[in-house]
Design a protein around this motif. Sequence first.
Motif, PDB file in Angstrom:
ATOM      1  N   VAL A 159      63.525  58.903  20.689  1.00  0.00           N
ATOM      2  CA  VAL A 159      64.495  57.881  21.095  1.00  0.00           C
ATOM      3  C   VAL A 159      65.680  57.964  20.141  1.00  0.00           C
ATOM      4  O   VAL A 159      65.501  57.968  18.910  1.00  0.00           O
ATOM      5  CB  VAL A 159      63.860  56.468  21.071  1.00  0.00           C
ATOM      6  CG1 VAL A 159      64.923  55.407  21.349  1.00  0.00           C
ATOM      7  CG2 VAL A 159      62.741  56.365  22.103  1.00  0.00           C
ATOM      8  N   CYS A 160      66.866  58.039  20.704  1.00  0.00           N
ATOM      9  CA  CYS A 160      68.076  58.159  19.887  1.00  0.00           C
ATOM     10  C   CYS A 160      68.283  56.872  19.090  1.00  0.00           C
ATOM     11  O   CYS A 160      68.225  55.774  19.641  1.00  0.00           O
ATOM     12  CB  CYS A 160      69.276  58.441  20.775  1.00  0.00           C
ATOM     13  SG  CYS A 160      70.836  58.459  19.860  1.00  0.00           S
ATOM     14  N   GLU A 161      68.547  57.017  17.814  1.00  0.00           N
ATOM     15  CA  GLU A 161      68.715  55.845  16.951  1.00  0.00           C
ATOM     16  C   GLU A 161      70.043  55.141  17.170  1.00  0.00           C
ATOM     17  O   GLU A 161      70.248  54.029  16.706  1.00  0.00           O
ATOM     18  CB  GLU A 161      68.573  56.249  15.476  1.00  0.00           C
ATOM     19  CG  GLU A 161      67.132  56.558  15.095  1.00  0.00           C
ATOM     20  CD  GLU A 161      66.992  56.925  13.621  1.00  0.00           C
ATOM     21  OE1 GLU A 161      67.683  56.322  12.783  1.00  0.00           O
ATOM     22  OE2 GLU A 161      66.189  57.835  13.331  1.00  0.00           O
ATOM     23  N   VAL A 162      70.967  55.789  17.870  1.00  0.00           N
ATOM     24  CA  VAL A 162      72.261  55.141  18.123  1.00  0.00           C
ATOM     25  C   VAL A 162      72.301  54.496  19.514  1.00  0.00           C
ATOM     26  O   VAL A 162      72.512  53.301  19.646  1.00  0.00           O
ATOM     27  CB  VAL A 162      73.427  56.139  17.942  1.00  0.00           C
ATOM     28  CG1 VAL A 162      74.750  55.534  18.397  1.00  0.00           C
ATOM     29  CG2 VAL A 162      73.527  56.558  16.478  1.00  0.00           C
ATOM     30  N   CYS A 163      72.058  55.271  20.563  1.00  0.00           N
ATOM     31  CA  CYS A 163      72.200  54.711  21.922  1.00  0.00           C
ATOM     32  C   CYS A 163      70.885  54.171  22.484  1.00  0.00           C
ATOM     33  O   CYS A 163      70.877  53.473  23.494  1.00  0.00           O
ATOM     34  CB  CYS A 163      72.805  55.741  22.871  1.00  0.00           C
ATOM     35  SG  CYS A 163      71.721  57.153  23.209  1.00  0.00           S
ATOM     36  N   GLY A 164      69.775  54.523  21.875  1.00  0.00           N
ATOM     37  CA  GLY A 164      68.486  53.999  22.324  1.00  0.00           C
ATOM     38  C   GLY A 164      67.920  54.698  23.552  1.00  0.00           C
ATOM     39  O   GLY A 164      66.881  54.287  24.083  1.00  0.00           O
ATOM     40  N   LEU A 180      69.097  61.721  16.538  1.00  0.00           N
ATOM     41  CA  LEU A 180      70.141  61.409  17.519  1.00  0.00           C
ATOM     42  C   LEU A 180      70.027  62.258  18.774  1.00  0.00           C
ATOM     43  O   LEU A 180      69.490  63.375  18.739  1.00  0.00           O
ATOM     44  CB  LEU A 180      71.527  61.675  16.908  1.00  0.00           C
ATOM     45  CG  LEU A 180      71.894  60.975  15.603  1.00  0.00           C
ATOM     46  CD1 LEU A 180      73.241  61.496  15.110  1.00  0.00           C
ATOM     47  CD2 LEU A 180      71.949  59.466  15.789  1.00  0.00           C
ATOM     48  N   CYS A 181      70.559  61.717  19.881  1.00  0.00           N
ATOM     49  CA  CYS A 181      70.730  62.553  21.069  1.00  0.00           C
ATOM     50  C   CYS A 181      71.965  63.427  20.836  1.00  0.00           C
ATOM     51  O   CYS A 181      72.767  63.160  19.940  1.00  0.00           O
ATOM     52  CB  CYS A 181      70.894  61.697  22.321  1.00  0.00           C
ATOM     53  SG  CYS A 181      72.477  60.851  22.431  1.00  0.00           S
ATOM     54  N   ARG A 182      72.131  64.437  21.659  1.00  0.00           N
ATOM     55  CA  ARG A 182      73.248  65.363  21.438  1.00  0.00           C
ATOM     56  C   ARG A 182      74.592  64.680  21.638  1.00  0.00           C
ATOM     57  O   ARG A 182      75.565  65.010  20.965  1.00  0.00           O
ATOM     58  CB  ARG A 182      73.100  66.582  22.346  1.00  0.00           C
ATOM     59  CG  ARG A 182      71.977  67.469  21.854  1.00  0.00           C
ATOM     60  CD  ARG A 182      71.671  68.604  22.787  1.00  0.00           C
ATOM     61  NE  ARG A 182      72.763  69.565  22.840  1.00  0.00           N
ATOM     62  CZ  ARG A 182      72.640  70.796  23.321  1.00  0.00           C
ATOM     63  NH1 ARG A 182      71.481  71.191  23.775  1.00  0.00           N
ATOM     64  NH2 ARG A 182      73.662  71.608  23.339  1.00  0.00           N
ATOM     65  N   GLY A 183      74.631  63.717  22.543  1.00  0.00           N
ATOM     66  CA  GLY A 183      75.873  62.984  22.778  1.00  0.00           C
ATOM     67  C   GLY A 183      76.303  62.230  21.525  1.00  0.00           C
ATOM     68  O   GLY A 183      77.443  62.335  21.081  1.00  0.00           O
ATOM     69  N   CYS A 184      75.368  61.492  20.962  1.00  0.00           N
ATOM     70  CA  CYS A 184      75.697  60.687  19.788  1.00  0.00           C
ATOM     71  C   CYS A 184      75.928  61.561  18.557  1.00  0.00           C
ATOM     72  O   CYS A 184      76.581  61.142  17.603  1.00  0.00           O
ATOM     73  CB  CYS A 184      74.600  59.662  19.528  1.00  0.00           C
ATOM     74  SG  CYS A 184      74.523  58.416  20.830  1.00  0.00           S
ATOM     75  N   ALA A 185      75.391  62.768  18.589  1.00  0.00           N
ATOM     76  CA  ALA A 185      75.596  63.683  17.463  1.00  0.00           C
ATOM     77  C   ALA A 185      76.954  64.386  17.554  1.00  0.00           C
ATOM     78  O   ALA A 185      77.288  65.199  16.704  1.00  0.00           O
ATOM     79  CB  ALA A 185      74.473  64.714  17.416  1.00  0.00           C
TER      80      ALA A 185
HETATM   81 ZN    ZN Z   1      72.311  58.710  21.627  1.00  0.00          ZN
END
Ligand code: ZN
Length: 193
Positions: A159-164, A180-185
């Motif tokens: 689970v991405c720590e930024v967007c969930g 992180l997911c790749r988007g948030c990274a």
């Molecule tokens: Zn994310």
Amino acid sequence: MKSLDDYLLDAEQAHGHLCAGQVLGVRLAMLGLQQLGIDDPRGNDRKRLVTFVEIDRCATDAVAVVTGCRLGKRALKFRDWGKVAATFVDISTGKAIRIAAKESSKALARQMHPEIADKNQQQMLAYREISDDDLFTLQWVKVDLPPEEFPGYKGDRAVCEVCGEGINFRREVRSEGKLLCRGCAGDSYYKPI
Ligand SMILES: [Zn+2]
Ligand SMILES: [Zn+2]
């Protein structure tokens, strides 16, 4: 395996029209399967094959029709290189072959059928007639397929720590101590508005 004509009928139906790209894609995929000794890609051999395609154009639809490999089954992998080429991986043996359309094939089609003015018609006919050697380059290759690339992979979701949002198939990245997911990274293809 079906005949070229039978596959072209299937490809026309799946793709919405028959075009030079379909002929090229069907032949490319038939050659790949033949080289690997895979006779029944949609039946007995349906779990043996993973196919990498390098362009999102007509030929790719035809490759999917012949191989039975689909994105949603995780057996079709897309690497956006803008090339009419595909790599066929026999996961039962680890053997893999990359086949690319030769750049000279368009000129050869022109040479063979100067009487046909329409480029698509000209290539459609020529791509049926040109030999495999003149149409394609072949290269035996090794493809590293980690477990998470295989169609049946079952693993933990992150689970991405930024967007969930949940992330499958180990596509999460670690950055500055965060998962992180790749988007948030920073690898995003969209921007919020
Ligand atoms: Zn994310
Ligand atoms: Zn097309």
